[in-house]
Scaffold this motif. Structure first.
Motif, PDB file in Angstrom:
ATOM      1  N   MET A   1       0.852  -1.179   0.000  1.00 37.01           N
ATOM      2  CA  MET A   1       0.000   0.000   0.000  1.00 37.01           C
ATOM      3  C   MET A   1       0.896   1.239   0.000  1.00 37.01           C
ATOM      4  SD  MET A   1      -2.743   0.982   2.850  1.00 37.01           S
ATOM      5  CE  MET A   1      -4.284   1.544   2.297  1.00 37.01           C
ATOM      6  N   ASN A   2       0.780   2.041  -1.023  1.00 32.51           N
ATOM      7  CA  ASN A   2       1.604   3.236  -1.131  1.00 32.51           C
ATOM      8  C   ASN A   2       0.780   4.457  -0.720  1.00 32.51           C
ATOM      9  OD1 ASN A   2       3.413   5.182  -1.734  1.00 32.51           O
ATOM     10  ND2 ASN A   2       3.798   4.504  -3.827  1.00 32.51           N
ATOM     11  N   PHE A   3       1.129   5.059   0.415  1.00 33.79           N
ATOM     12  CA  PHE A   3       0.379   6.186   0.941  1.00 33.79           C
ATOM     13  C   PHE A   3       0.530   7.446   0.098  1.00 33.79           C
ATOM     14  CE2 PHE A   3       0.781   3.582   4.791  1.00 33.79           C
ATOM     15  CZ  PHE A   3      -0.559   3.503   5.122  1.00 33.79           C
ATOM     16  N   PHE A   4       1.575   7.527  -0.714  1.00 37.97           N
ATOM     17  CA  PHE A   4       1.805   8.719  -1.519  1.00 37.97           C
ATOM     18  C   PHE A   4       0.922   8.760  -2.768  1.00 37.97           C
ATOM     19  CE2 PHE A   4       5.846   8.116   0.774  1.00 37.97           C
ATOM     20  CZ  PHE A   4       5.791   9.267   1.534  1.00 37.97           C
ATOM     21  N   LYS A   5       0.333   7.644  -3.145  1.00 32.94           N
ATOM     22  CA  LYS A   5      -0.508   7.595  -4.333  1.00 32.94           C
ATOM     23  C   LYS A   5      -1.995   7.663  -4.001  1.00 32.94           C
ATOM     24  CE  LYS A   5       2.731   5.047  -7.178  1.00 32.94           C
ATOM     25  NZ  LYS A   5       2.954   3.866  -7.990  1.00 32.94           N
ATOM     26  N   ILE A   6      -2.338   7.629  -2.726  1.00 34.38           N
ATOM     27  CA  ILE A   6      -3.734   7.650  -2.311  1.00 34.38           C
ATOM     28  C   ILE A   6      -4.260   9.077  -2.400  1.00 34.38           C
ATOM     29  CG2 ILE A   6      -5.300   7.245  -0.387  1.00 34.38           C
ATOM     30  CD1 ILE A   6      -3.311   5.114   0.575  1.00 34.38           C
ATOM     31  N   LYS A   7      -5.442   9.222  -2.998  1.00 32.84           N
ATOM     32  CA  LYS A   7      -6.041  10.547  -3.145  1.00 32.84           C
ATOM     33  C   LYS A   7      -7.353  10.594  -2.380  1.00 32.84           C
ATOM     34  CE  LYS A   7      -3.903  11.425  -7.536  1.00 32.84           C
ATOM     35  NZ  LYS A   7      -4.035  11.738  -8.930  1.00 32.84           N
ATOM     36  N   THR A   8      -7.546  11.676  -1.633  1.00 37.18           N
ATOM     37  CA  THR A   8      -8.805  11.892  -0.923  1.00 37.18           C
ATOM     38  C   THR A   8      -9.229  13.332  -1.145  1.00 37.18           C
ATOM     39  OG1 THR A   8      -7.700  12.549   1.116  1.00 37.18           O
ATOM     40  CG2 THR A   8      -8.267  10.233   0.892  1.00 37.18           C
ATOM     41  N   SER A   9     -10.492  13.581  -0.928  1.00 39.24           N
ATOM     42  CA  SER A   9     -10.981  14.954  -1.001  1.00 39.24           C
ATOM     43  C   SER A   9     -11.274  15.422   0.422  1.00 39.24           C
ATOM     44  CB  SER A   9     -12.236  15.034  -1.865  1.00 39.24           C
ATOM     45  OG  SER A   9     -13.244  14.226  -1.315  1.00 39.24           O
ATOM     46  N   TRP A  10     -10.805  16.596   0.744  1.00 46.26           N
ATOM     47  CA  TRP A  10     -10.967  17.144   2.088  1.00 46.26           C
ATOM     48  C   TRP A  10     -11.751  18.449   1.998  1.00 46.26           C
ATOM     49  CZ3 TRP A  10      -9.138  14.916   6.568  1.00 46.26           C
ATOM     50  CH2 TRP A  10      -8.309  13.808   6.393  1.00 46.26           C
ATOM     51  N   SER A  11     -12.644  18.643   2.931  1.00 44.97           N
ATOM     52  CA  SER A  11     -13.368  19.913   3.002  1.00 44.97           C
ATOM     53  C   SER A  11     -12.528  20.907   3.799  1.00 44.97           C
ATOM     54  CB  SER A  11     -14.729  19.720   3.666  1.00 44.97           C
ATOM     55  OG  SER A  11     -14.565  19.415   5.028  1.00 44.97           O
ATOM     56  N   ASN A  12     -12.874  22.171   3.710  1.00 46.21           N
ATOM     57  CA  ASN A  12     -12.142  23.190   4.457  1.00 46.21           C
ATOM     58  C   ASN A  12     -12.259  22.964   5.961  1.00 46.21           C
ATOM     59  OD1 ASN A  12     -11.227  24.493   2.206  1.00 46.21           O
ATOM     60  ND2 ASN A  12     -12.949  25.893   2.105  1.00 46.21           N
TER      61      ASN A  12
END
Length: 69
Positions: A1-12
């Protein structure tokens, strides 16, 4: 599992936690050299600890939710 390739969307609102976390440790490190903040060591460390735990919990929760989709 590569943590640098994981994408998430974050709210302000979710970024407030990481900003508080980073700001509290920056003030703590900066206050090590100045006597102005020396009375605030314990509250700053508590703020840092709480926000780190809260941020990591939020991040893991978001990662778990994105995996289930």
């Amino acid at each position: 599992m590569n943590f640098f390739k994981i994408k998430t969307s974050w709210s302000n609102a979710q970024f407030i936690l990481i900003k508080l976390c980073m700001a509290s440790i920056y003030i703590f490190v900066g206050s090590y050299f100045h006597d102005f903040f020396k009375d605030y060591y314990i509250p700053l460390l508590l703020l840092f600890g709480i926000t780190v735990i809260w941020f990591v919990f939020s991040w893991l929760k978001k990662m778990k939710a994105s995996k289930q989709q």
